[in-house]
Design a protein around this motif. Structure first.
Motif, PDB file in Angstrom:
ATOM      1  N   GLU A 146       4.385  -0.054  -5.210  1.00 21.77           N
ATOM      2  CA  GLU A 146       4.313   0.450  -6.577  1.00 21.77           C
ATOM      3  C   GLU A 146       5.609   0.196  -7.328  1.00 21.77           C
ATOM      4  O   GLU A 146       5.599  -0.104  -8.525  1.00 21.77           O
ATOM      5  CB  GLU A 146       3.976   1.944  -6.565  1.00 21.77           C
ATOM      6  CG  GLU A 146       2.571   2.241  -6.042  1.00 21.77           C
ATOM      7  CD  GLU A 146       2.205   3.715  -6.158  1.00 21.77           C
ATOM      8  OE1 GLU A 146       3.122   4.545  -6.393  1.00 21.77           O
ATOM      9  OE2 GLU A 146       1.005   4.035  -6.037  1.00 21.77           O
ATOM     10  N   SER A 147       6.727   0.269  -6.609  1.00 18.73           N
ATOM     11  CA  SER A 147       8.019   0.005  -7.231  1.00 18.73           C
ATOM     12  C   SER A 147       8.132  -1.459  -7.671  1.00 18.73           C
ATOM     13  O   SER A 147       8.589  -1.752  -8.786  1.00 18.73           O
ATOM     14  CB  SER A 147       9.149   0.339  -6.255  1.00 18.73           C
ATOM     15  OG  SER A 147      10.409   0.021  -6.806  1.00 18.73           O
TER      16      SER A 147
ATOM     17  N   GLY B 274       0.792  -1.220   0.000  1.00 17.64           N
ATOM     18  CA  GLY B 274       0.000   0.000   0.000  1.00 17.64           C
ATOM     19  C   GLY B 274       0.823   1.267   0.000  1.00 17.64           C
ATOM     20  O   GLY B 274       0.281   2.371   0.112  1.00 17.64           O
ATOM     21  N   LYS B 275       2.153   1.140  -0.145  1.00 14.78           N
ATOM     22  CA  LYS B 275       3.046   2.294  -0.124  1.00 14.78           C
ATOM     23  C   LYS B 275       3.911   2.309  -1.391  1.00 14.78           C
ATOM     24  O   LYS B 275       3.745   1.485  -2.283  1.00 14.78           O
ATOM     25  CB  LYS B 275       3.925   2.260   1.130  1.00 14.78           C
ATOM     26  CG  LYS B 275       3.131   2.207   2.437  1.00 14.78           C
ATOM     27  CD  LYS B 275       4.048   2.017   3.631  1.00 14.78           C
ATOM     28  CE  LYS B 275       3.270   1.843   4.927  1.00 14.78           C
ATOM     29  NZ  LYS B 275       4.154   1.566   6.089  1.00 14.78           N
TER      30      LYS B 275
ATOM     31  N   ILE C 242       5.655  -3.422  -8.392  1.00 12.82           N
ATOM     32  CA  ILE C 242       4.723  -3.617  -9.508  1.00 12.82           C
ATOM     33  C   ILE C 242       5.324  -3.089 -10.802  1.00 12.82           C
ATOM     34  O   ILE C 242       5.243  -3.736 -11.856  1.00 12.82           O
ATOM     35  CB  ILE C 242       3.369  -2.941  -9.210  1.00 12.82           C
ATOM     36  CG1 ILE C 242       2.656  -3.700  -8.078  1.00 12.82           C
ATOM     37  CG2 ILE C 242       2.485  -2.909 -10.452  1.00 12.82           C
ATOM     38  CD1 ILE C 242       1.394  -3.038  -7.595  1.00 12.82           C
ATOM     39  N   GLN C 243       5.963  -1.936 -10.734  1.00 13.56           N
ATOM     40  CA  GLN C 243       6.579  -1.376 -11.942  1.00 13.56           C
ATOM     41  C   GLN C 243       7.725  -2.248 -12.442  1.00 13.56           C
ATOM     42  O   GLN C 243       7.930  -2.374 -13.660  1.00 13.56           O
ATOM     43  CB  GLN C 243       7.071   0.053 -11.667  1.00 13.56           C
ATOM     44  CG  GLN C 243       5.960   1.081 -11.565  1.00 13.56           C
ATOM     45  CD  GLN C 243       5.088   1.116 -12.812  1.00 13.56           C
ATOM     46  OE1 GLN C 243       5.594   1.186 -13.933  1.00 13.56           O
ATOM     47  NE2 GLN C 243       3.772   1.058 -12.616  1.00 13.56           N
ATOM     48  N   ASP C 244       8.462  -2.875 -11.526  1.00  5.40           N
ATOM     49  CA  ASP C 244       9.511  -3.808 -11.943  1.00  5.40           C
ATOM     50  C   ASP C 244       8.902  -4.965 -12.733  1.00  5.40           C
ATOM     51  O   ASP C 244       9.440  -5.385 -13.765  1.00  5.40           O
ATOM     52  CB  ASP C 244      10.265  -4.358 -10.725  1.00  5.40           C
ATOM     53  CG  ASP C 244      11.169  -3.320 -10.076  1.00  5.40           C
ATOM     54  OD1 ASP C 244      11.453  -2.299 -10.733  1.00  5.40           O
ATOM     55  OD2 ASP C 244      11.575  -3.537  -8.909  1.00  5.40           O
ATOM     56  N   GLU C 245       7.781  -5.463 -12.240  1.00  2.00           N
ATOM     57  CA  GLU C 245       7.146  -6.588 -12.935  1.00  2.00           C
ATOM     58  C   GLU C 245       6.480  -6.132 -14.226  1.00  2.00           C
ATOM     59  O   GLU C 245       6.413  -6.897 -15.199  1.00  2.00           O
ATOM     60  CB  GLU C 245       6.114  -7.259 -12.011  1.00  2.00           C
ATOM     61  CG  GLU C 245       5.723  -8.654 -12.429  1.00  2.00           C
ATOM     62  CD  GLU C 245       6.900  -9.592 -12.561  1.00  2.00           C
ATOM     63  OE1 GLU C 245       6.919 -10.393 -13.530  1.00  2.00           O
ATOM     64  OE2 GLU C 245       7.818  -9.541 -11.710  1.00  2.00           O
ATOM     65  N   VAL C 246       5.988  -4.887 -14.244  1.00  7.85           N
ATOM     66  CA  VAL C 246       5.457  -4.327 -15.491  1.00  7.85           C
ATOM     67  C   VAL C 246       6.535  -4.333 -16.566  1.00  7.85           C
ATOM     68  O   VAL C 246       6.296  -4.726 -17.716  1.00  7.85           O
ATOM     69  CB  VAL C 246       4.929  -2.893 -15.275  1.00  7.85           C
ATOM     70  CG1 VAL C 246       4.755  -2.164 -16.613  1.00  7.85           C
ATOM     71  CG2 VAL C 246       3.597  -2.922 -14.528  1.00  7.85           C
TER      72      VAL C 246
END
Length: 494
Positions: free
Chosen positions: A145-146, A140-141, A148-152
């Protein structure tokens, strides 16, 4: 001998009467047969209609009630189909229990551990521990997001290598969602070509189709496993359990070997630290519990979020006008290389409305539960005895014609007001409510929003040339699973 025979007949008649007699003021439903109850009636209706959730809706119509009473094997079961009654069950303490039945224990490798299938003090302690430490790890922090962006980036690399080729998108999404989860759990990610992982995901698909939320006939008549272990899918369940244990115990053992005092870089290390601190024989912090916590999280992330994404991309194929609006919306609000995260979702309410509509129309868990009633209670005027199993139909809530008007039509605009601002409908409950609300909700929302938006910004999704557009049908079991379909990702230039 004569009197013994009479006594036997009398006791048999008494048993049959007790077996078919319903409790006073129990919810309406079909006649209960001795021993089997309504098991085969429900199976027949489920097969005819294409899903257990549809069978429950038909029973609700037949008996003109939003609360239905059944008996599955020896278990009393109540199915709840209205918003008011579902909300009551989700938010009332007397419904916080979980059944202690054959299927729940089979799912948990013969134990009553973990979080999903437990209740009481063990559930309270372990749920608090997991949610607290996941937050400390960044759930939730910004760290979330970091991750998730790596996996994106990894996912977009896979799509780039395979652009203009036919792909099945479901496995790509499953591994992406799992990897985000696994970074929090084990501090690492799975390789996409991991043979054991790919095999396990296939087995999970089979398992999801083989069982329903109530565990099927095997749960209510577990003796069938001795007569028909293949047909009842008992052998399949054991096979899945063995594969899970082998896969999950490997990182757990590595963590035990590398653990040092104060290490707190992932949930497994946190758990081992707690195990080292607590020496009480009654502790819930055991190796078995750790395995089951990892299993619960793995199962939670392996299908629901990835299925939602797979349904979302399917809707883009079937609704080109919606797809164009999504493209235009993302192009207007986000630069070519600007990360798209959940914290920025207010900039693209139409995209969020599309995902809400996917969650409504394709409720990946159409029947939620099961709950165990902790004390005698009353629901919608009906008596619900202690230890009754309660199932809740989110499908009925999300397809209520009186509320949604045209629930069979994919229409994201129902979640937008006249000014294009997002409308939050309280009757959309993909993550539940109350104390048992999905603890990974924020992570699931973030994955779904970011993965969908990043893919849609970069690619145009089409059916392969010369093929028919998918039908939009799905398989129904424990969860709704989209039928396999193939797509082509064409790089967008903007």
């Amino acid at each position: 001998m004569y009197y013994l025979l009479l006594l036997t007949i009398f006791l048999l008649i008494l048993y049959l009467i007790r077996a078919i007699r319903k409790p006073k003021n129990f919810p309406p439903g079909p006649f209960w047969f001795p021993i089997i109850g309504n098991v085969f009636q429900l199976r027949k209706l489920t097969a005819a209609l294409g899903g257990q959730y549809l069978a429950f809706s038909k029973l609700s119509e037949d008996y003109e009630s939003n609360v239905i009473g059944l008996k599955l094997g020896v278990n009393k079961v109540v199915v709840v189909l209205s918003y008011g009654a579902v909300k009551k069950v989700l938010t009332s303490e007397e419904y916080d229990g979980r059944p202690d039945n054959f299927f729940i224990r089979l799912r948990s490798m013969g134990t009553r551990n973990g979080i999903t299938g437990t209740d009481g003090e063990l559930w309270k302690i372990q749920r608090h521990f997991v949610t607290l430490h996941l937050r400390q790890l960044g759930l939730g922090k910004k760290p979330m997001e970091s991750h998730i962006q790596d996996e994106v980036s990894e996912m977009l690399t896979v799509l780039e290598k395979n652009k203009n080729k036919e792909l099945e998108i479901e496995t790509i999404m499953q591994i992406s969602v799992l990897n985000v989860l696994w970074v929090f759990i084990a501090g690492s990610r799975f390789q996409r070509n991991h043979v054991r992982l790919v095999e396990l995901l296939k087995l999970l698909d089979e398992r999801g189709k083989a069982f329903d939320i109530a565990g099927g006939a095997l749960n209510h008549m577990p003796w069938l496993r001795f007569l028909a272990p293949e047909k009842t899918c008992y052998n399949l369940a054991l096979k899945v359990n063995d594969k899970f244990k082998a896969m999950l115990m490997e990182p757990i053992r590595e963590h035990f070997e590398t653990w040092t005092e104060g290490r707190d870089d992932d949930l497994i290390h946190f758990f081992i630290t707690e195990m080292r601190k607590v020496r009480d024989e009654e502790t819930t912090f055991t190796e078995t519990q750790l395995l089951m916590v990892c299993l619960d999280i793995f199962l939670a992330g392996s299908q629901t979020s990835s299925s939602t994404l797979t349904f979302a991309f399917l809707m883009m194929l079937l609704n080109p006008d919606v797809k164009k609006k999504v493209h235009d919306c993302l192009d207007k609000e986000f630069g070519k290389s600007e990360p798209i995260t959940l914290s920025e979702r207010n900039r693209v309410p139409y995209v969020e409305a599309v995902l809400f509509e996917v969650e409504r129309m394709f409720t990946t868990t159409p029947i939620i539960g099961p709950r165990r009633v902790l004390k005698n209670t009353v629901l919608e005027g009906y008596n619900i005895p202690k230890d009754t199993t309660v199932l809740m139909s989110l499908y009925s809530l999300h397809n209520d014609e009186k509320y949604w008007t045209d629930p069979g039509i994919f229409r994201p605009e129902r979640f937008l007001d006249e000014e294009g601002k997002l409308i939050f409908h309280e009757r959309l409950l993909p993550f539940g409510l109350g104390r048992r609300r999905c603890p990974g909700e924020i992570l699931a929302k973030s994955c779904i929003f970011s993965f969908f938006s990043e893919v849609m910004r970069s690619y145009n999704i089409e059916s392969p040339p010369g093929t028919q557009v998918p039908s939009g049908k799905h398989h129904s079991g424990i969860t709704l699973i989209p039928q396999k379909y193939r797509v082509v990702f064409d790089k967008r230039h903007f």
